[in-house]
Design an enzyme around this catalytic site. Structure first.
Site, PDB file in Angstrom:
ATOM      1  N   HIS A  66       0.720  -1.111   0.013  1.00  0.00           N
ATOM      2  CA  HIS A  66      -0.052  -0.200   0.042  1.00  0.00           C
ATOM      3  C   HIS A  66       0.776   1.146  -0.069  1.00  0.00           C
ATOM      4  CE1 HIS A  66      -3.340  -2.627   1.891  1.00  0.00           C
ATOM      5  NE2 HIS A  66      -3.329  -2.517   0.623  1.00  0.00           N
ATOM      6  N   HIS A  67       2.102   1.209  -0.433  1.00  0.00           N
ATOM      7  CA  HIS A  67       3.080   2.484  -0.361  1.00  0.00           C
ATOM      8  C   HIS A  67       2.438   3.340  -1.367  1.00  0.00           C
ATOM      9  CE1 HIS A  67       4.735   0.635  -3.857  1.00  0.00           C
ATOM     10  NE2 HIS A  67       5.320   1.624  -4.179  1.00  0.00           N
ATOM     11  N   LYS A  72      -2.623  -2.554  -8.069  1.00  0.00           N
ATOM     12  CA  LYS A  72      -3.211  -2.797  -9.164  1.00  0.00           C
ATOM     13  C   LYS A  72      -2.590  -4.222  -9.593  1.00  0.00           C
ATOM     14  CE  LYS A  72      -4.414  -1.049 -13.436  1.00  0.00           C
ATOM     15  NZ  LYS A  72      -4.995  -2.343 -13.541  1.00  0.00           N
ATOM     16  N   LYS A  96       7.426  -4.442 -10.301  1.00  0.00           N
ATOM     17  CA  LYS A  96       7.294  -3.984 -11.738  1.00  0.00           C
ATOM     18  C   LYS A  96       6.826  -2.677 -11.991  1.00  0.00           C
ATOM     19  CE  LYS A  96       5.282  -7.572 -13.567  1.00  0.00           C
ATOM     20  NZ  LYS A  96       4.298  -8.441 -14.265  1.00  0.00           N
ATOM     21  N   ASP A 101       7.932   2.981 -13.191  1.00  0.00           N
ATOM     22  CA  ASP A 101       7.526   4.241 -12.475  1.00  0.00           C
ATOM     23  C   ASP A 101       5.767   4.508 -12.866  1.00  0.00           C
ATOM     24  OD1 ASP A 101       9.763   5.307 -11.483  1.00  0.00           O
ATOM     25  OD2 ASP A 101      10.632   5.865 -13.428  1.00  0.00           O
ATOM     26  N   LYS A 108      -3.012  -8.979  -6.890  1.00  0.00           N
ATOM     27  CA  LYS A 108      -3.110  -9.716  -7.665  1.00  0.00           C
ATOM     28  C   LYS A 108      -4.393 -10.491  -7.345  1.00  0.00           C
ATOM     29  CE  LYS A 108      -1.548 -11.262 -11.870  1.00  0.00           C
ATOM     30  NZ  LYS A 108      -0.681 -10.568 -12.584  1.00  0.00           N
ATOM     31  N   SER A 364      -2.175  -0.103 -18.818  1.00  0.00           N
ATOM     32  CA  SER A 364      -3.463  -0.008 -18.040  1.00  0.00           C
ATOM     33  C   SER A 364      -3.639   1.314 -17.217  1.00  0.00           C
ATOM     34  CB  SER A 364      -3.214  -1.050 -16.949  1.00  0.00           C
ATOM     35  OG  SER A 364      -3.976  -2.486 -17.357  1.00  0.00           O
TER      36      SER A 364
HETATM   37  P1  NAD Z   1      -3.296 -16.287 -21.771  1.00  0.00           P
HETATM   38  O1  NAD Z   1      -4.420 -17.045 -20.906  1.00  0.00           O
HETATM   39  O2  NAD Z   1      -3.962 -15.154 -22.913  1.00  0.00           O
HETATM   40  O3  NAD Z   1      -2.357 -17.313 -22.442  1.00  0.00           O
HETATM   41  C1  NAD Z   1      -1.324 -18.049 -22.113  1.00  0.00           C
HETATM   42  C2  NAD Z   1      -1.343 -19.315 -23.011  1.00  0.00           C
HETATM   43  O4  NAD Z   1      -0.453 -20.409 -22.467  1.00  0.00           O
HETATM   44  C3  NAD Z   1      -2.627 -20.010 -22.997  1.00  0.00           C
HETATM   45  O5  NAD Z   1      -2.652 -20.256 -24.602  1.00  0.00           O
HETATM   46  C4  NAD Z   1      -2.321 -21.464 -22.771  1.00  0.00           C
HETATM   47  O6  NAD Z   1      -3.003 -22.534 -23.488  1.00  0.00           O
HETATM   48  C5  NAD Z   1      -0.718 -21.540 -22.861  1.00  0.00           C
HETATM   49  N1  NAD Z   1      -0.211 -22.549 -22.000  1.00  0.00           N
HETATM   50  C6  NAD Z   1      -0.311 -22.986 -20.849  1.00  0.00           C
HETATM   51  N2  NAD Z   1       0.316 -23.537 -20.232  1.00  0.00           N
HETATM   52  C7  NAD Z   1       1.311 -24.129 -21.119  1.00  0.00           C
HETATM   53  C8  NAD Z   1       2.202 -24.888 -21.404  1.00  0.00           C
HETATM   54  N3  NAD Z   1       2.645 -25.799 -20.404  1.00  0.00           N
HETATM   55  N4  NAD Z   1       2.945 -24.963 -22.611  1.00  0.00           N
HETATM   56  C9  NAD Z   1       2.712 -24.193 -23.567  1.00  0.00           C
HETATM   57  N5  NAD Z   1       1.530 -23.299 -23.614  1.00  0.00           N
HETATM   58  C10 NAD Z   1       0.991 -23.290 -22.507  1.00  0.00           C
HETATM   59  O7  NAD Z   1      -2.495 -15.647 -20.841  1.00  0.00           O
HETATM   60  P2  NAD Z   1      -1.413 -14.368 -20.707  1.00  0.00           P
HETATM   61  O8  NAD Z   1      -2.581 -13.125 -20.339  1.00  0.00           O
HETATM   62  O9  NAD Z   1      -0.884 -14.434 -21.914  1.00  0.00           O
HETATM   63  O10 NAD Z   1      -0.546 -14.650 -19.418  1.00  0.00           O
HETATM   64  C11 NAD Z   1       0.568 -15.390 -19.991  1.00  0.00           C
HETATM   65  C12 NAD Z   1       1.634 -14.964 -18.670  1.00  0.00           C
HETATM   66  O11 NAD Z   1       1.940 -13.743 -18.841  1.00  0.00           O
HETATM   67  C13 NAD Z   1       1.243 -15.179 -17.075  1.00  0.00           C
HETATM   68  O12 NAD Z   1       2.389 -15.517 -16.369  1.00  0.00           O
HETATM   69  C14 NAD Z   1       0.637 -13.916 -17.010  1.00  0.00           C
HETATM   70  O13 NAD Z   1       0.849 -13.612 -15.625  1.00  0.00           O
HETATM   71  C15 NAD Z   1       1.763 -13.089 -17.812  1.00  0.00           C
HETATM   72  N6  NAD Z   1       1.555 -11.617 -17.876  1.00  0.00           N
HETATM   73  C16 NAD Z   1       0.404 -11.283 -18.706  1.00  0.00           C
HETATM   74  C17 NAD Z   1      -0.011  -9.962 -18.750  1.00  0.00           C
HETATM   75  C18 NAD Z   1      -1.388  -9.452 -19.332  1.00  0.00           C
HETATM   76  O14 NAD Z   1      -1.253  -8.235 -19.870  1.00  0.00           O
HETATM   77  N7  NAD Z   1      -2.195 -10.642 -19.953  1.00  0.00           N
HETATM   78  C19 NAD Z   1       0.624  -9.125 -18.177  1.00  0.00           C
HETATM   79  C20 NAD Z   1       1.802  -9.322 -17.693  1.00  0.00           C
HETATM   80  C21 NAD Z   1       2.205 -10.624 -17.419  1.00  0.00           C
END
Ligand code: NAD
Length: 473
Positions: A66-67, A72, A96, A101, A108, A364
């Site tokens: 909460h700093h 988010k 992150k 910034d 989460k 975002s």
């Molecule tokens: P998503 O659900 O859109 O896509 C993830 C994909 O990975 C899916 O298609 C799924 O079928 C596939 N998958 C799952 N397990 C797998 C495996 N063992 N081998 C191959 N493919 C596999 O999710 P996303 O939003 O793209 O998020 C993916 C990662 O990125 C997560 O760690 C998430 O926390 C991180 N992330 C997402 C965002 C965002 O804006 N969506 C932002 C920052 C970080």
């Protein structure tokens, strides 16, 4: 520093990386503990009646720090999720946001379901109920806690969240700012959908532009011709692959849960997506070889590996066989502490999640600002800029006798619209943040890697916030 515990949980991995960096900061132990701790952990269950009958669904929202307010972070729908995972992801969000910034604390959320097992109507009911649970405990709101999409969720779920929150807060003017990653029609912003993948591309391009760093890895400068492999062709993975391909990389490998494919001559990412839509699988893509299993992608011959699926993918078990020179962490936590130790000994460059996938939260932030200001970026200035540029062109034409073509006019006398501004802000953010953490890394030879530099940068910035509040002067 070596790993004492062979199997750290995800949150312990994050805490280990925090401590590895903390020794370089010189902050008092008490302050470090305050920064590291998860401030609020809200775990709840609610009943749900699906077509199959009644069941109890587990949900979480963790506000790590909460700093700065609001906090988010995304909402994850996954059958595998547990409290430790949500705490780890919330903590990563704090660091992150500090690195790029973006003025938020980290958070989460998660719902323990596989959305594919429910009808869209059922997913909507679960999402609305989850939102109501957050409202009950004040774990959502434009100035309190602002969720976004993550694994298993997207604009559709964000629209339901915004609508539910608005229904519970009639007459409040800023309700749309309670969540980001919404569709355009529900107050979203252009470029948010692809922002994380685009940010991965900007970060990689910046990292690869350093001749000295690339030479150390035995690679040439720039992205042109670099062979990339992507694990997980979802939101982050697809867009990262797409932008990298457009930026000159050759996509040689792709993995999805059903398996992995490889072609050293290159795979067209849109072709792979189309093939999967038509056949239900990426396997047997024309011209590509099917690998033995999905995890093989992590060990394939490539220059850059982009894990973009889930955490704990590169571990001590497979790190010795990783052949990529650069690991570009699109996913959160894809490399374990033990896996990273092996990679670093092999002189692999790891571009860490806490920096590289920050494009999503950056855009975002722009969406949240747009919702609070109730005006689309570019609306006030676009036409004014175009008129000014046009006047300039005419003055140049009069002075030189040259006439600009219509095509030239369109490029030069273009006023910035929302997408231009979003992408420009994202590019600026990713480049600046990379330069900052790289400079830190190179300034002190004892700082072992970019992740540690990222954590140092984050810890120092958060410490300043606490100092400004008068806590830990
Ligand atoms: P998503 O659900 O859109 O896509 C993830 C994909 O990975 C899916 O298609 C799924 O079928 C596939 N998958 C799952 N397990 C797998 C495996 N063992 N081998 C191959 N493919 C596999 O999710 P996303 O939003 O793209 O998020 C993916 C990662 O990125 C997560 O760690 C998430 O926390 C991180 N992330 C997402 C965002 C965002 O804006 N969506 C932002 C920052 C970080």
């Amino acid at each position: 520093m070596s790993t004492k515990k062979p199997h750290l949980s995800f949150f312990e991995n994050v805490s280990f990386n925090f401590e590895k960096a903390a020794v370089f900061t010189g902050h008092p132990r008490g302050l470090l503990d305050v920064i590291k701790a998860c401030n609020s952990v809200y775990a709840f269950q609610f009943p749900f009646r699906s077509q199959r009958g009644y069941e109890v669904i587990s949900g979480w929202r963790v506000e790590h720090s909460h700093h700065k307010l609001p906090v988010k972070g995304g909402i994850r729908y996954s059958e595998q999720v547990d409290e430790d995972e949500v705490k780890a992801l919330a903590a990563l969000m704090t660091y992150k946001c500090a690195i790029v910034d973006v003025p938020y604390g980290g958070a989460k959320g998660a719902v323990k379901i596989d959305p594919k097992k429910y009808t869209p109507h059922e997913v909507e009911q679960i999402t609305r109920r989850y939102t109501a649970e957050l409202i009950k405990k004040n774990f959502i709101g434009p100035g309190v806690d602002v969720p976004a999409p993550d694994y298993g969720t997207g604009p559709r779920e964000m629209a339901w969240i915004a609508d539910t929150y608005t229904a519970f807060h009639p007459g409040q003017i800023d309700t749309l700012a309670c969540v980001t990653g919404k569709p355009m029609s529900s107050g979203g912003i252009q470029g948010r959908m692809e922002a994380t993948g685009r940010g991965v591309f900007f970060g990689l391009r910046e990292a690869c532009s350093g001749k000295e760093d690339m030479e150390t890895l035995g690679l040439s400068k720039g992205l042109e011709g670099k062979r990339i492999a992507v694990q997980g062709l979802g939101n982050v993975g697809y867009h990262a692959a797409k932008f990298c391909q457009e930026g000159g990389c050759v996509l040689v490998g792709v993995a999805m849960p059903e398996g992995a494919i490889y072609n050293p001559k290159g795979l067209d990412v849109d072709g792979v997506v189309k093939h999967r839509q038509e056949t239900g699988s990426i396997l047997n893509f024309p011209g590509a070889t099917n690998l033995a299993n999905s995890a093989e992608i992590l060990e394939c011959e490539c220059d850059i590996l982009i894990p973009a699926a889930l955490e704990n993918q590169i571990t001590e078990a497979n790190a010795p066989r990783v052949r990529a020179k650069i690991i570009a962490e699109g996913a959160n936590g894809p490399t374990t502490v033990a896996g990273e130790e092996i990679l670093l000994k092999k002189k692999v460059m790891v571009i860490p999640d806490i920096y590289l996938n920050a494009g999503g939260v950056t855009v975002s932030y722009f969406e949240w600002l747009k919702n609070l200001s109730h005006v689309r970026f570019g609306r006030m200035g676009k036409r004014f800029e175009e008129t000014a540029f046009e006047k300039m062109l005419r003055a140049v034409e009069t002075a030189t006798g040259k006439t600009f073509s219509e095509a030239e006019r369109r490029v030069i006398a273009h006023g910035a619209d929302e997408l231009d501004l979003v992408n420009s802000g994202l590019e600026e953010t990713m480049i600046n943040a990379y330069c900052n953490i790289r400079e830190l890394w190179k300034r002190d030879r004892k700082i072992p890697d970019l992740r540690t530099a990222g954590f140092i940068s984050a810890i120092n910035k958060i410490a300043v916030s606490y100092e400004e509040m008068g806590i830990f002067p």
